[in-house]
Scaffold this motif. Structure first.
Motif, PDB file in Angstrom:
ATOM      1  N   LEU A  64      19.393 -23.167  19.766  1.00  0.00           N
ATOM      2  CA  LEU A  64      18.080 -22.727  19.274  1.00  0.00           C
ATOM      3  C   LEU A  64      17.106 -22.580  20.443  1.00  0.00           C
ATOM      4  O   LEU A  64      16.246 -21.708  20.441  1.00  0.00           O
ATOM      5  N   TYR A  67      17.083 -19.300  21.859  1.00  0.00           N
ATOM      6  CA  TYR A  67      16.741 -18.272  20.856  1.00  0.00           C
ATOM      7  C   TYR A  67      17.983 -17.564  20.298  1.00  0.00           C
ATOM      8  O   TYR A  67      17.932 -16.395  19.942  1.00  0.00           O
ATOM      9  N   PHE A  69      19.367 -17.309  17.509  1.00  0.00           N
ATOM     10  CA  PHE A  69      19.276 -17.572  16.069  1.00  0.00           C
ATOM     11  C   PHE A  69      20.431 -16.958  15.290  1.00  0.00           C
ATOM     12  O   PHE A  69      20.921 -17.539  14.336  1.00  0.00           O
ATOM     13  N   ARG A  73      22.884 -19.142  12.983  1.00  0.00           N
ATOM     14  CA  ARG A  73      22.991 -18.899  11.541  1.00  0.00           C
ATOM     15  C   ARG A  73      24.450 -18.638  11.149  1.00  0.00           C
ATOM     16  O   ARG A  73      24.971 -19.213  10.199  1.00  0.00           O
ATOM     17  N   MET A 115      14.711 -25.866  11.198  1.00  0.00           N
ATOM     18  CA  MET A 115      15.413 -24.570  11.230  1.00  0.00           C
ATOM     19  C   MET A 115      16.900 -24.783  10.976  1.00  0.00           C
ATOM     20  O   MET A 115      17.534 -24.039  10.233  1.00  0.00           O
ATOM     21  N   TYR A 116      17.448 -25.798  11.596  1.00  0.00           N
ATOM     22  CA  TYR A 116      18.880 -26.087  11.464  1.00  0.00           C
ATOM     23  C   TYR A 116      19.236 -26.348   9.991  1.00  0.00           C
ATOM     24  O   TYR A 116      20.275 -25.938   9.501  1.00  0.00           O
ATOM     25  N   HIS A 118      17.649 -25.136   7.442  1.00  0.00           N
ATOM     26  CA  HIS A 118      17.321 -24.052   6.516  1.00  0.00           C
ATOM     27  C   HIS A 118      17.846 -22.674   6.913  1.00  0.00           C
ATOM     28  O   HIS A 118      17.689 -21.725   6.155  1.00  0.00           O
ATOM     29  N   LEU A 119      18.476 -22.547   8.070  1.00  0.00           N
ATOM     30  CA  LEU A 119      18.951 -21.218   8.482  1.00  0.00           C
ATOM     31  C   LEU A 119      20.110 -20.735   7.609  1.00  0.00           C
ATOM     32  O   LEU A 119      20.389 -19.547   7.536  1.00  0.00           O
TER      33      LEU A 119
END
Ligand code: FAD
Length: 518
Positions: A64, A67, A69, A73, A115-116, A118-119
């Motif tokens: 992360l 970046y 992402f 994901r 983020m981890y 909810h990605l």
């Protein structure tokens, strides 16, 4: 067992070069779509990078920061797909990050973990939370200055067995899997390839409509030195960065079942993970190497010192090189993205199709975690290249031994299902010692029935070659899982080598030597 017949050329649709996770995953996917597949591996299955990983099914929290992402994901989405497909060799794992205010600030870690969480969708894995290390079990072995910790979920996998399961599934769908068989030449024509393979029984020829280059750290050298265009030219287009990563194994450092992720002053992270009941696995390093012989990568003394030093920043009891009982090193085949720092080079994969003549698909980079998706993308691409797109099938499919329903009924949660399965094995085979029943259940899942066959007592398992390792299991590994040496069994099909003395390992060697003579 698959054997290379020297006398006649083998005709197939796709020749896959490389028996690591990517080659075996691609062979499985292609064979399941009905393509005629041959896979060749110059050594044993998973003998290189794919048995030398940290063995995490993870999104990669640290990516992360770079970046990445889309990679995170993709990997997070795969975690639960994989956990459900093979609950015997993979399981959820909770990680504790002790908070060190001199490293990343708490707000940054909280944002990263949010983020981890909810990605990607989660059904099985619990979300992250903060713990008081003075109260939580994971605080006990740490220095008392660490008071707060962040806990999050990822998964654990037996990487070498995952490779074998893919090879087994490929074979179950009709693929020929040739181990100890090197592709020494691959000549491209306009409508097909002619490859020369050298196996235990000598050289032979494979004619294939397409070639998949899944040679991992050798992917670039395969294109430079082995594959040739119709005009005899090299097919190399890209460069790999080969980054060695090493691990140390020490006697068990803590009693609970969580793993640790430690932040280092050099901005890297290392893990300390419960390993093989009696041990703790600590790794990894990032050391750039030259490409001459990726197979020869070994841990350097400085890497051992580094791992001991970094882990000792956190554990109350210092870890010293003399504690190390085993080490292993692997080479990451990373696509050169011109990053200065080896830790920053992307861990994402790229599939490169070359259609100048008969199709060639090269795999660059990748992770164990994303192998299924990579294989699916590769099989889609091969279908397109051969002018016949065939439907994907592996999302939701079990790996061999992963469908425990004949033993426990409908699946609920992978971790609980496995415990119910162990109980069912013990009930059905009450004569098996509990530790052996659990080990076999972990290794073979529902395929345990093939290993035990119709055994009804310990005597039916044959001679005990080394503690808890009986002739029947060795016979199964030799006849069904391509094991041809003691090393294959002790360090890849299992990790029994870690638990045995040199004399006990020699007994397994002697068993294999005896098989050659008989
Ligand atoms: C230290 C370390 C830690 C890692 N940790 C993780 C992790 O925790 N989680 C994760 O998801 N990923 C992790 N990875 C990444 C992951 O291990 C790799 O991406 C993956 O194993 C690469 O698999 P592969 O099939 O491409 O390569 P390999 O496993 O190396 O397979 C390639 C095979 O091709 C064979 N070959 C080469 N040339 C020929 C030829 N001419 N003929 C026949 N065979 C040939 C080789 O013998 C080799 O077995 C880690 C990697 C390393 C190094």
């Amino acid at each position: 067992m698959d054997k290379f017949e020297e006398s006649a050329a083998i005709d197939c649709d796709v020749l896959v070069v490389g028996g690591g996770i990517n080659g075996c995953g691609i062979a499985r996917d292609l064979a399941g779509r009905g393509w005629r597949v041959v896979l060749c591996e110059k050594d044993d299955l998973a003998s290189h990078t794919s048995s030398s990983s940290t063995k995490l099914i993870h999104g990669g929290l640290r990516y992360l920061e770079y970046y990445e992402f889309s990679l995170v994901r993709k990997a997070l989405q795969e975690r639960e797909v994989l956990l459900k497909s093979a609950p015997h060799i993979m399981w959820p794992l909770r990680f504790v990050m002790p908070h060190d205010p001199s490293m990343r600030p708490a707000w940054m870690i909280r944002i990263g973990l949010f983020m981890y969480d909810h990605l990607a969708k989660r059904e099985v894995l619990p979300g992250s939370r903060t713990v008081d290390l003075r109260q939580h079990a994971s605080g006990a072995p740490l220095k008392k200055s660490y008071r707060r910790g962040f806990v999050y979920s990822d998964g654990w996998v037996d990487d070498a067995r995952l490779v074998v399961l893919n090879a087994l599934d490929a074979r179950a769908h009709g693929a020929q899997v040739l181990t100890r068989t090197r592709c020494v030449a691959a000549q491209r024509g306009s409508d097909g390839w002619v490859a020369t393979l050298e196996g235990p029984s000598g050289p032979g020829t494979v004619r294939a409509r397409a070639v998949v280059n899944a040679a991992g750290p050798w992917a670039e050298s395969f294109l430079r030195g082995v594959a040739r265009s119709a005009r005899g030219e090299t097919l190399a287009t890209k460069s790999l960065r080969l980054v060695k990563g090493s691990h140390i194994v020490v006697p068990r450092l803590f009693e609970h079942d969580h793993a640790y992720i430690f932040q280092n002053p050099d901005k890297r992270i290392i893990f300390a993970i419960p390993y093989q009941q009696d041990f703790t696995l600590i790794g990894t390093t990032d050391v750039e190497i030259s490409g001459d012989d990726p197979g020869a990568a070994r841990i350097a003394d400085e890497e051992i010192d580094y791992l001991c030093e970094q882990a000792s920043r956190y554990f109350e009891k210092p870890i010293v090189p003399a504690d190390v009982v085993w080490t292993y090193s692997g080479v990451r085949p990373l696509l050169d993205d011109a990053s200065g720092d080896p830790s920053a080079v992307t861990r994402d994969y790229l599939l490169e199709a070359n259609t100048d003549a008969a199709p060639l698909l090269s795999v660059w980079g990748g992770k164990i975690t994303t192998f299924r998706k990579l294989a699916e993308d590769a099989a889609d691409e091969v279908g397109r290249l051969l002018g016949d797109a065939r439907a994907a099938w592996t999302d939701g499919a079990f790996m061999p031994g992963g469908d425990l329903s004949p033993w426990i009924g409908a699946a609920r949660r992978p971790d609980e299902d496995f415990e119910r399965f162990v109980a069912a094995v013990q009930q059905r085979h009450a004569w098996l010692p509990a530790a052996l029943a659990r080990r076999l259940a972990r290794a073979y899942g529902a395929r345990i029935a093939l290993v035990l066959d119709d055994a009804a007592s310990m005597a039916d398992l044959g001679a005990e070659i080394a503690p808890g390792l009986f002739e029947r299991e060795l016979g199964y590994l030799k006849s069904a899982e391509w094991a041809t040496t003691a090393h294959d069994v002790l360090w890849r099909r299992s990790k029994l080598g870690l638990h045995y003395s040199a004399a006990e390992r020699a007994q397994v060697e002697a068993w294999f030597a005896g098989q050659e003579q008989s």
